[in-house]
Design a protein around this motif. Sequence first.
Motif: not given
Length: 227
Positions: A159, A162, A165
């Motif tokens: 998580r 996501e 990044y």
Amino acid sequence: MDVMGLRKAMTAQYSGPGTAEDAEPLLPRTVVLVGLMGAGKSAIGRRLAARLHLPFRDADTEIEAAAGCTIAEIFARDGEPVFRSVERRIISRLVKDEPVHILATGGGAFMDPETRAAIRQHGVSVWLRAELDVLVARTARRTHRPILNQGDPRAILGRLMELRYPIYAEADLTVVSDERPPDVTVELVIDALEAHFGVPLPHRHPRGGRPGKPDSSKPDSSKADAP
């Protein structure tokens, strides 16, 4: 040249860049390593600092010294917003007021817009990008990570990847941090800094055969993995 001048010149020649009293830093700005926990920021940062003859600072260590307690204790007692506020002040001070150095930051530091702006204005950011399997392996059995103690570490790291990044991608430079030895990653960071600043930097193998790269003195058509 007088005796003192000759002594200084010899010190600079044999002790390496940055050791003479009047030596200038090899880089014009502090290098700020960003990325998720387990990306290798501290391990790479220490090696990079030694290679470039620069001080190494760890933002988490600086925060704990200023607060007089551990980061886990700050999270438990005051919550994440208070921690991020302290983190913002510490990192801003380090990049603005301290001499050029290598700075490793916590995984969430670069997510803060004010911290990100301070780093962009006063330093150069390097994202150490690691895949999920690498992060899970490196953070296994480490209980000092408050965020990972809240559930399944693999799911939490997934998580966070996501969420974070896309923001890490705003860093000035990106270097892959994978299963290869840390010195290989250090060489890739040095390559990226050389290209970014346009200055020569010390490598472990300056005449070819650097880790992760083909030896330029031998015929070889292979190429190193691009960071």
